[in-house]
Structure formats: C-alpha cells, structure tokens
Design a protein around this motif. Sequence first.
Motif, short mmCIF file in Angstrom:
data_model
loop_
_atom_site.label_atom_id
_atom_site.label_comp_id
_atom_site.label_asym_id
_atom_site.label_seq_id
_atom_site.Cartn_x
_atom_site.Cartn_y
_atom_site.Cartn_z
N UNK A 58 80.47 17.23 -82.84
CA UNK A 58 79.32 16.57 -82.05
C UNK A 58 77.83 16.44 -82.91
N UNK A 62 76.93 14.37 -86.14
CA UNK A 62 75.60 14.04 -86.75
C UNK A 62 74.85 13.78 -87.61
N UNK A 162 70.47 8.96 -82.63
CA UNK A 162 70.37 9.50 -82.45
C UNK A 162 70.97 10.63 -83.50
N UNK A 165 70.76 16.24 -80.09
CA UNK A 165 71.30 16.54 -78.94
C UNK A 165 69.98 15.76 -78.25
#
Lengths: 473, 548
Positions: A58, A62, A162, A165
């Motif tokens: 993730x 990101x 995004x 998180x």
Amino acid sequence: MKVTNKFFYETFMTDLNAQLELMYKAQKQLSTGKRVLSPSDDPVAISRIAKYKSEISALDEYKRVMDTAKNYNSAIETSINDLKNMLIKAKQLAVQGSTDTLTATDRLALAQEVDTLIQRSIETINTKVAGRYIFAGFKADTAPVNAQTGLYQSDTNLHYLDISFFLDVAVNLPATEFFTYTATGPNSDLKVLTPYNYNFTGNPNAPYDADPLGALLMPQPSGGPINDPTVAFTTNGGTLTIRLGDNQAVNVNISASASLNDIRDAINSQAGSTVKAWVVNVSTSGSPDYRLVIGSVPNGKSDMIRIDVTTTDPAGTELNLLSYNPKSGTSSMSFQENINGYNYITDPTDPNYYSFNNNYLNENYYLRALHFLKVALENNDQGRIQKAVGYIDQISNKLFNQQGVIGARLSKIESITDYNQDFETNTKQFLSNDQDADAVQVISELNQRLAVLQAMRTTFTNFFSSTLFDFLR
Amino acid sequence: MSLTAIFDIGKTGVLTYQKSLEVVSHNIANAATEGYTRQDVIFQNMPSGVISAQGVSGRGIKISDIRRMYDSFIELQLKTESSRLAYWDVFQNGMLRLESIFNDASDVALSNVINDFFNGWQELSQNPQGTTERSLLLDKAKYLAQRINLSYKSLIDERYEVYQDSQNLVNQINQYLGQINELNEKIASSPGALDAKDQRENLVKQLNDIVNINYFEDNSGRYSILLNGMPLVDGGKVYYMKVGLDSKQNLQFNLETASGNTDVTGLIQGGKLKAEIDLRDTVIPEYMNKLNMLVLDLTDAVNSLHRQGYGLDGSTGNNFFNQLYDLTVAAGSPDITSLNISSVNKNTYDQYQIQYDGTNWTVTDNTTGSSVTPSVTSWTEGTPPVYYYRLSFNDINITLRNPSAGLDFTFQIKPNTAFYFGVAITDTDKIAAASSDPTGSSSGPMDNRNARAIYGLLDTEIIGNTKPVDFYRSIVSEIGVYSSSAKTQKNFQDALVQEMEKRRQDISGVSLDEEAVNLVKYQKMYEASARVIKVADEILATLFDMVR
C-alpha cells in the motif's frame, strides 16, 4: 541393553537425515535470505509478514500517488505564479494608464498589452499536465475556460487522491475559485469578455445592464421597510422626469396607488433604452426590505442622472423618495458604487436576479478584472482605469490565497512523504526481523552442522569398518 | 553304560550344534529383515533314562525349543505408536501440500495479489479516464480471480488425490487381510512355523499402520482381526473393505459382510486412513469454505459499490465481479443491494425462498424444507426516503432496497463459490470509477470518487468482520499452526516409535557381534563334540589293540 546392527544403522540414518534436513533448511534460508520458508515454520510470523507486506504494498502505491499529486500541484503552483506575474504587469499598465499625461492613443497601446495578458492568462489557465486540464473539475478533458467567451465550462468538483491511510489531497483547482465563472440559466448568453458598456438591446435574452457599476438606490421609507413590492407605494402617483447627462429629459407617468413593481415597469417601458430600473431586496436579515434602483444603460453615466418628481404625495415620503439631483445635493436617492458588489438577490427566479447577482460579470474575478482594464483603456476612461487598480489588488489577494491553498497541499504531501518514509522504514525493519534470515547466524549454524556431519561420517565408517567377524580367522 | 554311548553323546552334540549353527546363520542372514524376530536355541541335556542311585550321567544334549525372542507387550505398543505415527505422517504431508497452496512466505503470495487488485483501483483513481489504468485494473482483477480459482482447484484436486490414495490403501488392506488369513491357516496347521508368525506379525503391523485395528490370538494360533469391534478376519473368513463417496461427497467405507454392506467409516479411528478422512473431509473443506467466504464477501462489497458508480460511458448498475448466487424471481423485482455471509455453515449453500407481504418476511430453507426466522433491520436513506431491509439468517445477510409487497424469490449461493469467482466487466469504459455520471453536467471523466471508495474496501471489515488481507492471512496463519503442530506431533511420534523399536531390537533384534560370538561358540562346541567322537574312537582303538 543390546544394540543391534540394524538398529544402529537405522538410528544413524535417522540422525543423518535429520542433520541433512536441518542443513538443507539452513542452506535454503541462506540462498533465499528468508527465515520463514513456509507458514508452519512460524505461523505467528507469517501472519505478521503478510500484514507488513500488505502495508508496504500500500505504501508503494501511496508513493506513486504522492508523486502524481505533487506533479499536479507543482504545476498548479507554477501556473498561479505565472498568473501573479501577469497581474503585476497588468497593475503596472493600469497605474501607467491612469496618469493624466497619457493620450487616448497611448492608452490604446496599453490596452493591447493588456489584451496579450488576457490571452496568455487564458492559455495558462488551460494548462494541460499529462493530458489533463489542472484548472478544471472532473471534466478534465475539456479546456476549463472558453477562449472566446472567457466563461468557465468545466465542473467544480475537486479531484482527490489518497496519499496515506488517512489523508487525501486534491490535485486540481477549478478556475472558478479565482479566475472566471460560469453563466447558466437566463445569463447563458452572457460572456465574461463582454465590454462593460456593451449594449445588449439587440439580444432579448441578455440582461440590459451587464455592468451596473453604479446606480441610484432609493432610501428606506420613514415608515419602515417595504415588505411586499406589489402593494401600493404611492398614493396619488405623479411624474418622474429623468434626465441623463445633457440628454433630453424623459417623463415617466406613474399612476395612483402604483406599487414598486409598477413603478419599475413604468420606468422600463417609458424612459427608453438608456434608463433601467430594478426592484431589489437589500435586506441581509430575514425580513425583506425592497427598494427601487435606477441606473443608466450603458452604465457609467448614472452619476449624471437627475430625477425630478412631480407629485401630490406628502413631502419626504412615497414618490418623493425617488428624487435625485447630483448637483444640488437635495437628493433622496443615494448613488451606490458597484452595486453588483451586493448580493441582494439569491432567488434565481426573481426577474432581477441576473442583474445583481455576484455570480457573473464580477470584477472580483481575474479574467473580468483584466478585461475591465482593457476596455477602460480602450475607452480612455481614466476613472475606470483607477477602479481597475483596486480590482487588481483584490485579485492578487485572492491569488495569494490560492497559492496558500496549493502550498498547504504541497507541504501536506511533503510531510506525509516523510511520515510514510518513516513508516515504511519501520515496517520494512519489522518485516526483515520476522522474515529475513540472519546470515551470520545461519552460516555459523551451517558450519556447526557440517562439522557434526563430518564427525558422524567419520565415526560411522570407523565404527563399521570392523566387526567381530573380521577377527575370526 | 557302554563305551558306544560316548559316540551317541558326541553325535547329539554334533547334531545339536549343527542345528544351532543353522539358527545363528539364519539370524545373521536376516539381520536386516524388517520385522524379523531373532531366534534362539534352547538346549536341554538328555537324562539317561535309567533310574539308578549312583554313577549315572545323561545321554547328551538335545534342542528343546527354537524360540522367537518376542515380547508381545512391546510389539503391541510398537504397533499402537506406529499406527499413530502413520496417522501424523500422512496428516502432516497433507498439511504441507495445503501450506504450499497458501504459502505466503513466498513473494507470489495471494495476499500480494489481493493488494495488487486494490492498488489497481488506487492507480485508476489517479487517472480515471486512462485506458491503460483501466486495462491494468481488469488484468489485476482477472489475475486475482485466476489465482483464487487455481487455489480452489488445487484444494479440489487435493481431495481427489486423497480419495485415490484411500482407494489404494483399501486395496492394500484387503490384500493384507487375505494374506493374514492364509498365514493363519498355515500357522494353525504347523505351530512351529516361526517365520510365518514373523510374516503375519509384520502384516498386522502394516495393516495397523493403515487402519487402527485390534487383534487377538485364538487357541489354534489364528489371529482374529477387528476394526473397532467389526471383524475383518475371523474364523477363516475375510471381510473385505470398499471405499466410495456418500451423498455429501464425503468418504464412505463399507465392509462386505454376509448381510450386505456395512458402513464402517465411523469405526476408523486411527492410522493412515483416518488421516485421509480427516484431511479430505474436515480440513480441506474448511479452507474451501473460507476461500468461498472470502470470494463471496469480496465480490459483494466490490459489486455493491460498483453498481452505484458510473462508467466512462455513463453506464451504471453493473457488477464488477460475477454474481455468485443464483436468483429465481417468482413475483416482484427484488433489488438486492448486498448479499454476504458472516461465516460458512452446513446450510450456507442451501436454497432459500424469501417472501414479503408488505409487513412480514417469510424465509424458507427449500433444501431442508424448514422455515427460518430472519432477524430484520430496516432503515431509510435520503429524500424521498429509500427503504432498506436487511434480513439475517443462518449467517447470511441480504439487503433489499424498496421491496414491494408480494415479493417472492429464491436464491442460492453457488456451491464451490470460489470456482465461479471471475470478472464480469469486459469493456474498460464500464469500470465505474465515478460517483456521478461523467457524461452529465456536474461530473466528468476525472471523477474518481467511486474508485477511491472501492480502494477504501482494502481497509474495511468486509469479510465477516475482517479486512480482506487480514482474513486471508488468518487462513495462512491457521494452516501454519495446524501444520506446525502436525509436524511436532509427527516428530514426537517418530521419537516414540524409535524408542519402542529400540526396545524391540533389544529383545528381538539381531546383533551381528552377538551372532558372531554364538557362531564361534557353537563352532567350538561342534568341534568339541566331534572331538568326543574321535576320543571315543581312539578309546575303542586302544581297546581293540589290547585284543590283537
């Protein structure tokens, strides 16, 4: 305890295999660099490993998102900087244009420079980054600003990404925030790049006065505000004599018991195309406060309007409130600068809505302000040129704000980058602790096992090199 | 007592030790034979047969018995532990294969693929109109589906393999039973057939490894073999075993008895066969169900959001993944916004009928024919209000939007759900990254809100009460624990069997050194006995010389 040969062999084979298996595992740990080779090696660690891997995956994503967000916002920042420089240039031109010594021709030349700035600013606002217009909304595949009309033609959605998180950041800046605006409904024929003194009379759909910079505002009656513009305002009626500058005066007959709306309609139908009246609600609170506003078309000459009232209404009230004499000063109505700075009417179905709504032809917008300056220079209108300087100052504040917004976004990305980097380093460290083999330890273990294996082989061959049978000769 | 008696005594010695040497040689020859029991010669002196008070000695030596050095207690223990070892051995091997299907230690683990799928949405949210991003997302989704299909297929294959294995094992059992029966008869007719006993012992042990049995020896030396009370070999009769599948596709073992087939599946309590049953019908289905749940809930969560979103072409209401339940509508039009499960139980894959009369809900389990009481939650959203009803029963949660009175439909979650897991979208333009119609006025192709929402599922408790990756890693971890404890059990059992083997070898094993000593001993005794004959001969010669 009897140790039989078979048992000895078997035990030896078991031990040898166990030793070889451990060596194989150590060897595999060494060659893969991993401590946990299958879930059963360490079921707890495997669960954590999967979690860490998921987090790292993730984070990697990101990172890509942050790069994207950074690219777009940096491009926005650069563009806003360009716009700011152009605005500074425009202000210089405006200041220059407002000096008395300049001739109309000089101002025309300045106007051309401003026109270049307008074209460049539209180009800047229509900047594409990676095939996407950064000053548009979700319709990022069409240019946000129409180069012909100057109107905003995209939507105003912010495109969020995004970046961690728990945080997101926008990567576009709809130009409606500061640059220009959209015209819809009854104003759809309106153009940002319309001269302020443009005569709309040829177009029945267009509002009469696209630029009510100044108009006469009726005072509040001494008996309190008018709640309903359809009830009678004057008792006896009378005549309004309206004179615009040096023009011929026009008479407007007002019938007895006419309401505010009736008076507005009478002026609009009798005073000709150069005078226009509106009824507006100037109240900022809940209770209405309707007034009559009278302005000139084209606008800009309204300070030279003179309205004389002939009526038998009581002095100081009713129709008498509509008198205005700029020279004597014995006026009931007051002159209001830039009346569309007031956002009087919020109901779009109100027939006066279009004239007084902030939503269009507003010099608070970059493009409109520059255009205002350009037309003022072209028309050699010194007063307006000076006004333009004020607008430009306001707009540069707006630009600063937008710059602040983008700066905040960039610093948000920056700080999250740092945070994510820390997080990633930690997670990778944890993953490594759980997953990776300690090479030194594994090698030393391997060596130990090798030594044991050799010892086993030696003792085995020595042990079995002779049996009792060898001694039976 | 005559001189010739010495010849006789010498003869007994020579013959006895010759036989002893034979036994020793037999021992040496079988030093490495599996299950061989060392034989020992028991000597006995021969009495003279003359009852006399004085001066009477015996008449030599004889072999009273050749004994198997056999301790039935240790043998029994060894068989028991060995059977347990066989169980754990097979079980652990099965777990190892399961582990390799769910191996998350490797870099190509399924949890990475799940992450990649969600990252695809994140990537799309950066450029929602990009064809590349859209194709990439489809590829990743397809790969995820393939991986799960493959994992599931591996589990099914594994079950099939175990079935094949158990067929082989049953064949072996039948073969052993036949052989034991034959040996029984041989031993009954010649009780001294030591090697036949060894062979039988060995067969019983191997049989016991496959399936845990009880056995006892009757008066004539026959073994009766019992499977938890059911006779397999008894009184010269053999009852053969058969393996098949029952209605639920579980393993079923039958015995062919005189009265027909008897189901003995429940009687199998240990050995390789029990491990096969446990693996095939308990452990593997559990993980198949978990995969099914993962797939069903993931599909439901993604599809629910995807249906609300809009594609680049303005299309909406499309499923991203294939719908994993079958729906038959009898009346009305059910608008199912969500159908997921919070755990799998035996009624999960049943067919359910749902009826709504405007106030009450009736749920019937058509498979079992019984009525089910749902717990109903209802709420409204937006203006004008949209009515939602959520029905929960048997761990199934189904949410309906604006149900009309008279609604009547049946649904059934596809068994082998994970097999049907696949991507429904083929046209990249239909991927719903937008929350409102991008072809409309208030939105555009850069609308990424739905893509972000779907990406957000990665961090949402959508599988039961767990996040997708967490759910998956709990499966992996659980298999790891299972496998690791199976390994520990197996190693422990291994050590135990080795210990028993050591004790058995202590008694029954052949030590070459010992045999060498015996060999020399008997050889010397043989020589000595021969010398006795020679001495007797010499004495006689001396006697004859006197006569000459």
